[in-house]
Design a protein around this motif. Sequence first.
Motif, mmCIF file in Angstrom:
data_model
loop_
_atom_site.group_PDB
_atom_site.id
_atom_site.type_symbol
_atom_site.label_atom_id
_atom_site.label_comp_id
_atom_site.label_asym_id
_atom_site.label_seq_id
_atom_site.Cartn_x
_atom_site.Cartn_y
_atom_site.Cartn_z
ATOM 1 N N ILE A 1 -18.698 4.709 10.488
ATOM 2 C CA ILE A 1 -17.333 4.589 9.959
ATOM 3 C C ILE A 1 -17.044 5.743 9.004
ATOM 4 O O ILE A 1 -15.985 6.382 9.073
ATOM 5 C CB ILE A 1 -17.140 3.221 9.273
ATOM 6 C CG1 ILE A 1 -17.160 2.099 10.326
ATOM 7 C CG2 ILE A 1 -15.832 3.183 8.485
ATOM 8 C CD1 ILE A 1 -17.087 0.702 9.748
ATOM 9 N N ASP A 2 -17.993 6.035 8.117
ATOM 10 C CA ASP A 2 -17.816 7.165 7.206
ATOM 11 C C ASP A 2 -17.816 8.492 7.967
ATOM 12 O O ASP A 2 -17.087 9.425 7.607
ATOM 13 C CB ASP A 2 -18.933 7.171 6.154
ATOM 14 C CG ASP A 2 -18.753 6.082 5.108
ATOM 15 O OD1 ASP A 2 -17.607 5.644 4.895
ATOM 16 O OD2 ASP A 2 -19.755 5.660 4.507
ATOM 17 N N HIS A 3 -18.631 8.558 9.011
ATOM 18 C CA HIS A 3 -18.702 9.769 9.844
ATOM 19 C C HIS A 3 -17.320 10.090 10.414
ATOM 20 O O HIS A 3 -16.866 11.242 10.375
ATOM 21 C CB HIS A 3 -19.714 9.546 10.974
ATOM 22 C CG HIS A 3 -19.755 10.640 11.995
ATOM 23 N ND1 HIS A 3 -20.448 11.814 11.789
ATOM 24 C CD2 HIS A 3 -19.175 10.739 13.232
ATOM 25 C CE1 HIS A 3 -20.308 12.587 12.856
ATOM 26 N NE2 HIS A 3 -19.542 11.965 13.748
ATOM 27 N N TYR A 4 -16.643 9.071 10.944
ATOM 28 C CA TYR A 4 -15.335 9.294 11.547
ATOM 29 C C TYR A 4 -14.213 9.347 10.517
ATOM 30 O O TYR A 4 -13.198 10.013 10.733
ATOM 31 C CB TYR A 4 -15.048 8.212 12.583
ATOM 32 C CG TYR A 4 -15.863 8.384 13.845
ATOM 33 C CD1 TYR A 4 -15.808 9.565 14.576
ATOM 34 C CD2 TYR A 4 -16.701 7.368 14.305
ATOM 35 C CE1 TYR A 4 -16.554 9.738 15.733
ATOM 36 C CE2 TYR A 4 -17.451 7.534 15.470
ATOM 37 C CZ TYR A 4 -17.365 8.718 16.178
ATOM 38 O OH TYR A 4 -18.104 8.888 17.319
ATOM 39 N N ARG A 5 -14.405 8.671 9.381
ATOM 40 C CA ARG A 5 -13.412 8.758 8.314
ATOM 41 C C ARG A 5 -13.309 10.204 7.820
ATOM 42 O O ARG A 5 -12.201 10.709 7.562
ATOM 43 C CB ARG A 5 -13.776 7.831 7.163
ATOM 44 C CG ARG A 5 -12.758 7.881 6.020
ATOM 45 C CD ARG A 5 -13.152 7.002 4.858
ATOM 46 N NE ARG A 5 -12.961 5.580 5.148
ATOM 47 C CZ ARG A 5 -13.940 4.680 5.230
ATOM 48 N NH1 ARG A 5 -15.199 5.062 5.059
ATOM 49 N NH2 ARG A 5 -13.675 3.416 5.487
ATOM 50 N N ALA A 6 -14.454 10.865 7.722
ATOM 51 C CA ALA A 6 -14.484 12.253 7.264
ATOM 52 C C ALA A 6 -13.746 13.181 8.227
ATOM 53 O O ALA A 6 -13.278 14.249 7.831
ATOM 54 C CB ALA A 6 -15.935 12.722 7.099
ATOM 55 N N GLN A 7 -13.628 12.757 9.482
ATOM 56 C CA GLN A 7 -12.924 13.568 10.478
ATOM 57 C C GLN A 7 -11.438 13.188 10.579
ATOM 58 O O GLN A 7 -10.705 13.768 11.379
ATOM 59 C CB GLN A 7 -13.576 13.390 11.854
ATOM 60 C CG GLN A 7 -15.011 13.872 11.938
ATOM 61 C CD GLN A 7 -15.610 13.674 13.325
ATOM 62 O OE1 GLN A 7 -14.916 13.737 14.339
ATOM 63 N NE2 GLN A 7 -16.900 13.420 13.384
ATOM 64 N N GLY A 8 -11.037 12.208 9.771
ATOM 65 C CA GLY A 8 -9.646 11.777 9.789
ATOM 66 C C GLY A 8 -9.276 10.966 11.017
ATOM 67 O O GLY A 8 -8.100 10.872 11.379
ATOM 68 N N LEU A 9 -10.279 10.346 11.664
ATOM 69 C CA LEU A 9 -10.039 9.605 12.899
ATOM 70 C C LEU A 9 -9.973 8.095 12.704
ATOM 71 O O LEU A 9 -9.551 7.364 13.605
ATOM 72 C CB LEU A 9 -11.148 9.912 13.922
ATOM 73 C CG LEU A 9 -11.200 11.339 14.472
ATOM 74 C CD1 LEU A 9 -12.461 11.526 15.309
ATOM 75 C CD2 LEU A 9 -9.957 11.623 15.311
ATOM 76 N N LEU A 10 -10.379 7.612 11.543
ATOM 77 C CA LEU A 10 -10.541 6.170 11.358
ATOM 78 C C LEU A 10 -9.205 5.447 11.176
ATOM 79 O O LEU A 10 -8.363 5.842 10.372
ATOM 80 C CB LEU A 10 -11.435 5.886 10.147
ATOM 81 C CG LEU A 10 -11.948 4.449 10.054
ATOM 82 C CD1 LEU A 10 -12.957 4.173 11.168
ATOM 83 C CD2 LEU A 10 -12.597 4.198 8.703
ATOM 84 N N VAL A 11 -9.036 4.378 11.956
ATOM 85 C CA VAL A 11 -7.880 3.492 11.841
ATOM 86 C C VAL A 11 -8.432 2.081 11.659
ATOM 87 O O VAL A 11 -9.070 1.543 12.570
ATOM 88 C CB VAL A 11 -6.994 3.543 13.105
ATOM 89 C CG1 VAL A 11 -5.837 2.565 12.977
ATOM 90 C CG2 VAL A 11 -6.484 4.956 13.350
#
Length: 221
Positions: free
Chosen positions: A184-194
């Motif tokens: 979740i943090d991995h994708y949050r850092a990429q601005g992808l998390l919804v």
Amino acid sequence: MRIVLVGPPGAGKGTQAAFLAKNLSIPHISTGDLFRANISKGTDLGKQAKAYMDAGNLVPDEVTIGMARDRMAQPDAQGGFLLDGFPRNVSQAEALDAALASDGVKLDAVLDLEVPEDEVVKRIAGRRICRNDSAHVFHVTYSAPKTEGVCDVCGGDLYQRDDDSEETVRKRLEVYHTQTEPIIDHYRAQGLLVTISALGKVDEVTERAMEALQTDRAAQA
């Protein structure tokens, strides 16, 4: 759209994946389906996976990634896909990033179904299955049988599966927090998390998810 669906056990990922894939007209790709398809077809990756599984060992990431990549390369997935149950850890997420980048595409969103831990335990530990037909499923709170312990459909005995016990559910949650939640943090850092709440009726969660994905897509346009 190219979407990854994440969330703890009991979040309703399988149910939501099916509805979202249908609404978005993209294939639903689950880890379980990948394993079954490759093993039944006798592919090289399927044979490798079966050997590990028969020995009681975990299937290595590279085998799972290979299966996922082959599936995503099929014609019906060229316009998008919804991944359910993959990636399960950060190394798989990084491998997926690399595979997509090499194909010149990227994820559009990672949908995180958020459910309180106590609700997860309540949802799973409350399930009761008919001994005569496992398709007959009840819940002590949400869909209780008319007579406690008796299947409404065929009169068979209802029981709780071993992997639905509270102790097992909490162990599964520990594994999720340790292995899967870091993506979740991995994708949050990429601005992808919804992130959306997975509480409520199935259709309410689906509508919530569709609105969140459409809003996210509009923001990226």
